[in-house]
Structures are given as structure tokens and as C-alpha cells.
Enzyme design. Sequence first.
Site, PDB file in Angstrom:
ATOM      1  CB  THR A   1      -0.862   0.069   1.274  1.00 14.32           C
ATOM      2  OG1 THR A   1       0.012   0.072   2.399  1.00 14.32           O
ATOM      3  CG2 THR A   1      -1.807  -1.094   1.365  1.00 14.32           C
TER       4      THR A   1
ATOM      5  CD  GLU B   1      -5.459  -1.470   1.555  1.00 16.11           C
ATOM      6  OE1 GLU B   1      -5.696  -0.845   0.494  1.00 16.11           O
ATOM      7  OE2 GLU B   1      -4.833  -0.969   2.507  1.00 16.11           O
TER       8      GLU B   1
ATOM      9  CE  LYS C   1     -13.028  14.571  11.810  1.00 20.76           C
ATOM     10  NZ  LYS C   1     -11.705  14.045  11.540  1.00 20.76           N
TER      11      LYS C   1
ATOM     12  CD1 TRP D   1     -17.291  16.035  10.593  1.00 25.55           C
ATOM     13  CD2 TRP D   1     -17.354  14.192   9.317  1.00 25.55           C
ATOM     14  NE1 TRP D   1     -17.000  14.975  11.397  1.00 25.55           N
ATOM     15  CE2 TRP D   1     -17.038  13.820  10.646  1.00 25.55           C
ATOM     16  CE3 TRP D   1     -17.446  13.204   8.349  1.00 25.55           C
ATOM     17  CZ2 TRP D   1     -16.806  12.497  11.012  1.00 25.55           C
ATOM     18  CZ3 TRP D   1     -17.231  11.887   8.711  1.00 25.55           C
ATOM     19  CH2 TRP D   1     -16.904  11.535  10.036  1.00 25.55           C
TER      20      TRP D   1
HETATM   21  P1  AMP Z   1      -4.506   3.119  -3.168  1.00 29.81           P
HETATM   22  O1  AMP Z   1      -4.630   1.949  -2.313  1.00 29.81           O
HETATM   23  O2  AMP Z   1      -3.144   3.743  -3.147  1.00 29.81           O
HETATM   24  O3  AMP Z   1      -4.977   2.848  -4.543  1.00 29.81           O
HETATM   25  O4  AMP Z   1      -5.446   4.246  -2.549  1.00 29.81           O
HETATM   26  C1  AMP Z   1      -6.797   4.016  -2.292  1.00 29.81           C
HETATM   27  C2  AMP Z   1      -7.462   5.281  -1.861  1.00 29.81           C
HETATM   28  O5  AMP Z   1      -7.449   6.244  -2.910  1.00 29.81           O
HETATM   29  C3  AMP Z   1      -8.917   5.120  -1.531  1.00 29.81           C
HETATM   30  O6  AMP Z   1      -9.120   4.606  -0.248  1.00 29.81           O
HETATM   31  C4  AMP Z   1      -9.430   6.532  -1.681  1.00 29.81           C
HETATM   32  O7  AMP Z   1      -9.159   7.316  -0.543  1.00 29.81           O
HETATM   33  C5  AMP Z   1      -8.599   7.062  -2.827  1.00 29.81           C
HETATM   34  N1  AMP Z   1      -9.364   6.976  -4.075  1.00 29.81           N
HETATM   35  C6  AMP Z   1      -9.299   6.048  -5.031  1.00 29.81           C
HETATM   36  N2  AMP Z   1     -10.137   6.336  -6.041  1.00 29.81           N
HETATM   37  C7  AMP Z   1     -10.769   7.486  -5.710  1.00 29.81           C
HETATM   38  C8  AMP Z   1     -11.766   8.304  -6.321  1.00 29.81           C
HETATM   39  N3  AMP Z   1     -12.279   8.026  -7.519  1.00 29.81           N
HETATM   40  N4  AMP Z   1     -12.183   9.390  -5.647  1.00 29.81           N
HETATM   41  C9  AMP Z   1     -11.688   9.717  -4.437  1.00 29.81           C
HETATM   42  N5  AMP Z   1     -10.745   8.998  -3.825  1.00 29.81           N
HETATM   43  C10 AMP Z   1     -10.288   7.894  -4.446  1.00 29.81           C
END
Ligand code: AMP
Length: 542
Positions: A186, A331, A439, A444
Site C-alpha cells: 500500500t 486492498e 471538522k 464535516w
Molecule cells: P490506493 O490503495 O493507493 O490505490 O489508494 C486508495 C485510496 O485512494 C482510496 O481509499 C481513496 O481514498 C482514494 N481513491 C481512489 N479512487 C478514488 C476516487 N475516484 N475518488 C476519491 N478517492 C479515491
Amino acid sequence: MLGLMQSQQLLISSLIEFAQRHHGTAEVVSRRVEGDIHRYTYEDVAQRARKVAHALDKLELAFSDRVATLAWNGYRHLELYFGVSGTGKVLHTLNPRLHPDQIVWIANHAEDKVLCFDMTFLPIVKAVHGRCTTIKHFIALCDADKLPADTGIPGLQSYEAWIAAQPTQYSWPEFDENSASSMCYTSGTTGNPKAALYSHRSTMLHAMAGALPDALSMSARDSVLPVVPMFHVNAWGLPYSAAMTGAKLVFPGPAMDGKSIFELIEAEEVSFAAGVPTVWQMMLAHMQTGNLRFSTLKRTVIGGSACPPAMITAFNDVYGVEVLHAWGMTEMSPLGTVCTLKNKHLSMSPADKMTVRLKQGRGIFGVDMKIVDGEGSELPWDGKVYGDLLVKGPWVIKEYFKGEGGAALVDGWFPTGDVATIDSDGYMQITDRSKDVIKSGGEWISSIDVENVAMAHPAVAMAACIGMKHPKWDERPIIAVVKKPGAEVSRDELIAFYEGKTAKWQIPDDVVFVEAIPLGGTGKMQKTKLRDMLRDYKLPGV
Ligand code: AMP
């Protein structure tokens, strides 16, 4: 009573066998590190993936041993996708954008045995190989004559020499579909990275669901450009879905600038492209400057971070390209939701349609979602109430590799760390990462909403909203802005731009102009770094 159908294991090797048999002449085109364009077919991918399998067998690795890659999107990386997993080894895609110390930590944690790398990354490998204690074999993804003589990397050999003498016939092993197939760490901003370990079964089901019409809608008639890197969550599963459907694959290699991507789309008649907003930002800027138009691009899936409305409008209204806004996580393999419209939306006004398109979309089959309050009670799907988003499904993580970070699940659900609403049609909208939500006075404020307004201003190239401590309101939003080259906008003009577009108390208290907003290894804004940058900042009047 059990069903009487054949119980064949879902294995990744079957994808390349299928692609060869049914779509053997479909093309795979790559812009190479060498600078030229390489062109061949699924028939060739299959033959060379089998050579990789033989070459791996000669290394006498154990089942599930990790084979790491440090590579761009390209044909040799694709061959490793099938060759490594197909033999029962685990493909570990390392992210070359990480700091070398992080790469060392991750490679050691994963206990990688082999590292295959593009020549672009030779300096990184030279710097880290001595500290990667488990890697026994180093393979440079190049021709033998491109390998420098004195790299200092023990036993380094070229990929082409490594596979050259291997036969093109191979009998892929049969094993349990729940066996690990690939892994990805991650991009967590706090603590050590943690790895999601995908299985053959999870990968196959994800690829199948991802290809469905109301997901990414992939077919043999598509020419697909994954700009999203193969080193991050398997390029959203596109290499697998492409092999499953026989879609032509087009790889950008290291050339991710707007001009190169645009040229590749045109030259290879790309119909479908996938990437994060920052990449499309660069391409749209290039197109705007040159007054360019697409000839073949029909749809683009945009995810990884929130897609600004201005980008959806530009693709849709100016260039006639449908935007599929999508959400997912490392994940989750990563696909969770895709924003495809239902019949009822088609007759909506453009403004109402935009409201739907801005959402991250509907859960694809296989992904179950719910939103909960602070006590864990489920919240209604009314499109208004927001809560912590939880997911479950056959391609959602159960626990992290080596049990890092403790139990990943809460009552069988994976807490995503995102805050979202879900409407009565099942469309989910992310309001924030739970740690980024602001916040203010007991309410929010969604940092994404604040950013989206700023991004719609013609002088703004990039905007990031963060909360600043406030004695009365707890936190107040400010917006950090990068201006477009040559464009001007003042603090007061930008604050005034919010009038009528958002509730008064959601208007940021201040604008800070910055040269650049820190981006992480996967192109996401790094708000922790931005907060560090603005450590000495004081809110006006505080
Ligand atoms: P990663 O595991 O690095 O791909 O990151 C995942 C995170 O990216 C998610 O939990 C979101 O917070 C953010 N994310 C992914 N796609 C989007 C989207 N279309 N809009 C907003 N946040 C996103």
C-alpha cells in the site's frame, strides 16, 4: 448434493492460453525504454511467457517465492505477469517512485528472491542491491548487448539472454486457485507499508467483473491504454481483463507526458484509456495548447483520487469522451465502484447528469458496501448521510501479508478509511479520506468538494484543501493552489469564486499559492507533506 460440473481451478495461466488461442493475432504495442515502439501479438506474449516459466524453473525457486519487478508498463512486464504467476510464484510489483530506502525495506519484507528491472531503474538497483538481502537473481529487462559490463550487481543478466534458449512449449502447473499470485504494498502515508497478497481466484474474478459492460466494458473491439502503472495494483487488473477479452493492449512505457500519451492514443487507435487525474491533467493541457482532438478515444476510466468536475466536462463536452469515474484501493485489487449511468439518468439535464457522474459510482458485482456511524451502526442509502465506508467481497483483503497491522476486518468487513454517502440507486460518493475530512463547528467539510470548486477556476492547475487548527471552530479549511503557467488569480478573486457554489461556512478561510503540491508514488496528493510544508502558516485573524 454437490453440483455435477467440472471443478476447474481459476488460474492466471489460463488467461494467456485463452488469449493465444482465441485472439492470437490481437496486438500488444509498447513504447519501450529504448525509445522505439515494439509491436507483437498475444501469440508472442504466450510463447515468451512460457519461456519465462522455463527460465524461472531453472532458478529452482519454491512455490510462492516472490519475483519482484521494477518496471514500466511494457511487453516484458506483461510476460512476467503471466510467466511468474503461471508457475505458482508470486509477482511482486515494486513501485520505483518510492525512496530507495523504502524499496529496500519492502523487498526485504517481501523476501523477494528475484528482481527484474527496466534499465531506467539501473541506478536504483545499483544503489540498493547490496541491502536487499534475500534477492539472489538480478535480471535487466533488455537485450544482452544493452547490458553495461561493470554494474557491480552480482550475476546480473539480461532478460533476453535469460529466456533466449528456453522452449516455447510449457505445461502450466495446476494448483489451488487460492494460492497467492501477486502482491502490492500500500502507498500508506503513515507507518511501514503493508502488502495486499492477491490470489489466482481473486485476480480472475476481479478481471471478469472488471470487464463487464457496467464496469470497464472491455471487449475484443477495444484498444486499451493502461496509463495506470503495472507497478501499482496490477494496473487496475487491465492486463488480465484484456487477455480475458482479447482487447489490444497499448503500453506507454516511461513516456507519461501529455504529448507522448496523446500521440500513442492517436497512433494506436486507442478506444479506452485508464489513469489517475494528474496524468489526464497533463494530457488535456497539451491538447488545449495545440487545439487537438481525439479520433478514436471513446471512454476513459479515471480513479485513484477524486476526478474534478472540470475534467469530466472537458473530456465529455469538449472532446466527446465518456468519463467513467471509479474508486478502489490496493486492498481491493483495486476495483470497487464504477460510475456508469442507468437508463433513468440518460434523459437528465446535463447539470443533473454531472451530479451523478461526479460520484464514484455503483459497486460492481462482487463488492458489497455499507456506510456506518461512529458506533458501527449502518446508515441509510439516501445520498445525504455520510459515514465510514466498509466493503467485502472475494477480491477484498482479509488480512495483510505477514499479519502486519493486526486484523484487517471488522465483523467480516474491511474498513476502507474513506468517508462516503450512498444514494438510493447505490451510487457511492467519497466525501474524504477519514483523516482528511475537515471538522468545523461540529460539521464535516469535504476537502474534495472544496478542491473541486477551485479546480473549476480557469487559472488553477491543482488544488489541495487541508484543515487548519482554529480556536473557535476546531478546524477551518484553507486551499493550497498551483496556478497554471502564465495564469493569474488573486486570493480574494478565488475566495469570491466560491460564492454561490458552496455553503458559506464551507468556503475556505484562505488561499495559499504554492509552486507544487507534493505527490506520492502513485500520483496522489500527499496531504501530510503539504501540512508539513505549511507548518508555520497561521490562519488569518487567529
Ligand atoms: P490506493 O490503495 O493507493 O490505490 O489508494 C486508495 C485510496 O485512494 C482510496 O481509499 C481513496 O481514498 C482514494 N481513491 C481512489 N479512487 C478514488 C476516487 N475516484 N475518488 C476519491 N478517492 C479515491
